[in-house]
Design a protein around this motif. Structure first.
Motif, PDB file in Angstrom:
ATOM      1  N   ALA A  52      40.656  34.876  86.636  1.00  0.00           N
ATOM      2  CA  ALA A  52      41.249  35.764  85.634  1.00  0.00           C
ATOM      3  C   ALA A  52      41.559  37.135  86.239  1.00  0.00           C
ATOM      4  CB  ALA A  52      40.302  35.911  84.436  1.00  0.00           C
ATOM      5  N   SER A  53      40.718  37.580  87.171  1.00  0.00           N
ATOM      6  CA  SER A  53      40.929  38.873  87.824  1.00  0.00           C
ATOM      7  C   SER A  53      42.188  38.850  88.683  1.00  0.00           C
ATOM      8  CB  SER A  53      39.713  39.252  88.676  1.00  0.00           C
ATOM      9  OG  SER A  53      38.570  39.410  87.852  1.00  0.00           O
ATOM     10  N   ILE A  54      42.427  37.736  89.364  1.00  0.00           N
ATOM     11  CA  ILE A  54      43.653  37.600  90.167  1.00  0.00           C
ATOM     12  C   ILE A  54      44.864  37.752  89.239  1.00  0.00           C
ATOM     13  CG2 ILE A  54      45.081  36.010  91.548  1.00  0.00           C
ATOM     14  CD1 ILE A  54      42.385  34.695  92.480  1.00  0.00           C
ATOM     15  N   LYS A  55      44.830  37.061  88.098  1.00  0.00           N
ATOM     16  CA  LYS A  55      45.946  37.137  87.142  1.00  0.00           C
ATOM     17  C   LYS A  55      46.131  38.560  86.632  1.00  0.00           C
ATOM     18  CE  LYS A  55      45.719  32.375  85.532  1.00  0.00           C
ATOM     19  NZ  LYS A  55      44.606  31.601  85.037  1.00  0.00           N
ATOM     20  N   ALA A  56      45.028  39.225  86.315  1.00  0.00           N
ATOM     21  CA  ALA A  56      45.098  40.591  85.787  1.00  0.00           C
ATOM     22  C   ALA A  56      45.684  41.550  86.825  1.00  0.00           C
ATOM     23  CB  ALA A  56      43.709  41.058  85.351  1.00  0.00           C
ATOM     24  N   ILE A  57      45.236  41.431  88.065  1.00  0.00           N
ATOM     25  CA  ILE A  57      45.740  42.306  89.129  1.00  0.00           C
ATOM     26  C   ILE A  57      47.230  42.033  89.361  1.00  0.00           C
ATOM     27  CG2 ILE A  57      45.555  42.921  91.585  1.00  0.00           C
ATOM     28  CD1 ILE A  57      42.490  42.123  91.285  1.00  0.00           C
ATOM     29  N   GLU A  70      41.487  56.883  84.785  1.00  0.00           N
ATOM     30  CA  GLU A  70      40.124  57.331  85.031  1.00  0.00           C
ATOM     31  C   GLU A  70      39.339  56.253  85.795  1.00  0.00           C
ATOM     32  OE1 GLU A  70      36.164  57.901  82.272  1.00  0.00           O
ATOM     33  OE2 GLU A  70      38.136  57.897  81.301  1.00  0.00           O
ATOM     34  N   ARG A  71      38.609  56.674  86.815  1.00  0.00           N
ATOM     35  CA  ARG A  71      37.744  55.757  87.567  1.00  0.00           C
ATOM     36  C   ARG A  71      36.536  55.433  86.685  1.00  0.00           C
ATOM     37  NH1 ARG A  71      40.302  53.779  91.501  1.00  0.00           N
ATOM     38  NH2 ARG A  71      38.435  53.366  92.687  1.00  0.00           N
ATOM     39  N   LYS A  72      36.115  54.190  86.679  1.00  0.00           N
ATOM     40  CA  LYS A  72      34.978  53.780  85.853  1.00  0.00           C
ATOM     41  C   LYS A  72      33.747  53.570  86.743  1.00  0.00           C
ATOM     42  CE  LYS A  72      37.347  53.622  81.982  1.00  0.00           C
ATOM     43  NZ  LYS A  72      38.655  53.238  82.038  1.00  0.00           N
ATOM     44  N   LYS A  73      32.587  53.688  86.126  1.00  0.00           N
ATOM     45  CA  LYS A  73      31.330  53.465  86.850  1.00  0.00           C
ATOM     46  C   LYS A  73      30.981  51.978  86.763  1.00  0.00           C
ATOM     47  CE  LYS A  73      29.424  58.121  86.383  1.00  0.00           C
ATOM     48  NZ  LYS A  73      30.692  58.782  86.339  1.00  0.00           N
ATOM     49  N   VAL A  74      31.744  51.180  87.482  1.00  0.00           N
ATOM     50  CA  VAL A  74      31.629  49.720  87.432  1.00  0.00           C
ATOM     51  C   VAL A  74      30.208  49.274  87.768  1.00  0.00           C
ATOM     52  CG1 VAL A  74      32.433  47.605  88.559  1.00  0.00           C
ATOM     53  CG2 VAL A  74      34.083  49.344  87.873  1.00  0.00           C
ATOM     54  N   MET A  85      26.252  41.595  77.710  1.00  0.00           N
ATOM     55  CA  MET A  85      27.693  41.593  77.494  1.00  0.00           C
ATOM     56  C   MET A  85      28.100  40.200  77.054  1.00  0.00           C
ATOM     57  SD  MET A  85      29.042  43.558  80.847  1.00  0.00           S
ATOM     58  CE  MET A  85      28.894  45.314  81.011  1.00  0.00           C
ATOM     59  N   LYS A  86      29.020  40.158  76.140  1.00  0.00           N
ATOM     60  CA  LYS A  86      29.538  38.857  75.681  1.00  0.00           C
ATOM     61  C   LYS A  86      30.772  38.537  76.515  1.00  0.00           C
ATOM     62  CE  LYS A  86      30.179  35.749  72.101  1.00  0.00           C
ATOM     63  NZ  LYS A  86      30.276  34.576  72.943  1.00  0.00           N
ATOM     64  N   ALA A  87      30.757  37.372  77.133  1.00  0.00           N
ATOM     65  CA  ALA A  87      31.905  36.968  77.944  1.00  0.00           C
ATOM     66  C   ALA A  87      33.096  36.674  77.038  1.00  0.00           C
ATOM     67  CB  ALA A  87      31.562  35.726  78.761  1.00  0.00           C
ATOM     68  N   PRO A  88      34.273  37.196  77.392  1.00  0.00           N
ATOM     69  CA  PRO A  88      35.475  36.827  76.631  1.00  0.00           C
ATOM     70  C   PRO A  88      35.682  35.312  76.707  1.00  0.00           C
ATOM     71  CG  PRO A  88      35.918  38.649  78.140  1.00  0.00           C
ATOM     72  CD  PRO A  88      34.553  38.137  78.463  1.00  0.00           C
ATOM     73  N   LYS A 133      44.115  46.697  81.447  1.00  0.00           N
ATOM     74  CA  LYS A 133      42.991  46.724  80.498  1.00  0.00           C
ATOM     75  C   LYS A 133      41.985  45.627  80.861  1.00  0.00           C
ATOM     76  CE  LYS A 133      42.380  47.112  75.459  1.00  0.00           C
ATOM     77  NZ  LYS A 133      40.981  47.132  75.478  1.00  0.00           N
ATOM     78  N   HIS A 134      40.737  46.036  80.974  1.00  0.00           N
ATOM     79  CA  HIS A 134      39.617  45.131  81.269  1.00  0.00           C
ATOM     80  C   HIS A 134      38.799  44.989  79.982  1.00  0.00           C
ATOM     81  CE1 HIS A 134      35.660  43.946  82.809  1.00  0.00           C
ATOM     82  NE2 HIS A 134      36.286  43.498  83.873  1.00  0.00           N
ATOM     83  N   PRO A 135      38.282  43.773  79.698  1.00  0.00           N
ATOM     84  CA  PRO A 135      37.558  43.574  78.427  1.00  0.00           C
ATOM     85  C   PRO A 135      36.324  44.478  78.262  1.00  0.00           C
ATOM     86  CG  PRO A 135      37.586  41.547  79.749  1.00  0.00           C
ATOM     87  CD  PRO A 135      38.435  42.555  80.470  1.00  0.00           C
ATOM     88  N   ALA A 136      35.670  44.836  79.354  1.00  0.00           N
ATOM     89  CA  ALA A 136      34.459  45.662  79.247  1.00  0.00           C
ATOM     90  C   ALA A 136      34.715  47.146  79.521  1.00  0.00           C
ATOM     91  CB  ALA A 136      33.389  45.145  80.210  1.00  0.00           C
TER      92      ALA A 136
END
Length: 171
Positions: A52-57, A70-74, A85-88, A133-136
């Motif tokens: 899913a990350s490949i598709k999003a990128i 904005e950079r996030k604190k991943v 966290m609930k997985a999408p 946009k990332h779900p989390a």
């Protein structure tokens, strides 16, 4: 892609495979309770997240908008396992059992797809400039999408270690 990210992807994946390689298929698919994922399901979830990350990128690269997000604190967010966290739905694992080798093959395939895809991006600086946009996390710069793959995997390696301890305690 920078060497640190590459090393982190590689090292984290090796750690994951080490954690699961010696498990029997029964241990791999065993659930501590009905509402928890088996180790096999955790690993399948990681495969789905990577794909899913490949598709999003890829989608993010097509975007025209280049405003610095904005950079996030991943790491802070993902490595804090006190926060559930609930997985999408799109990255929820299958309920059918898996064989250990089958999952290792899926992990290898998804990682190979990721590396081939990343190698097609000629100008890596664009990964910092564009976001999706990332779900989390909400809007997340594309380079941080890559970072979240291995940080998310580190989170779940800790979960796998816990499940293994509980499995050992049962026998």
């Amino acid at each position: 892609m920078n060497k640190l990210v590459n090393d982190n992807l590689h090292e984290t994946r090796n750690n994951l495979v080490k954690e699961i390689t010696l498990l029997s298929d029964a241990q791999f698919n065993s659930k501590l309770d009905m509402n928890k994922w088996s180790i096999a399901q955790i690993c399948h979830h990681l495969v789905l997240v990577e794909e899913a990350s490949i598709k999003a990128i890829a989608w993010g690269l097509k975007e025209i908008d280049r405003t610095q997000k904005e950079r996030k604190k991943v790491q802070l967010v993902l490595l804090d396992r006190t926060k559930k966290m609930k997985a999408p739905k799109i990255v929820e694992p299958d309920i059918e059992p898996f064989e250990v080798q089958q999952i290792i093959d899926l992990l290898n395939d998804s990682r190979q797809k990721l590396m081939i895809f990343l190698n097609t991006i000629e100008d890596k600086s664009i990964l910092v400039e564009k976001s999706v946009k990332h779900p989390a996390f909400g809007e997340l710069p594309l380079d941080q999408w890559i970072e979240q793959i291995y940080v998310h995997e580190q989170r779940h390696i800790e979960q796998i270690k816990e499940v293994k301890l509980h499995l050992d305690a049962r026998h």
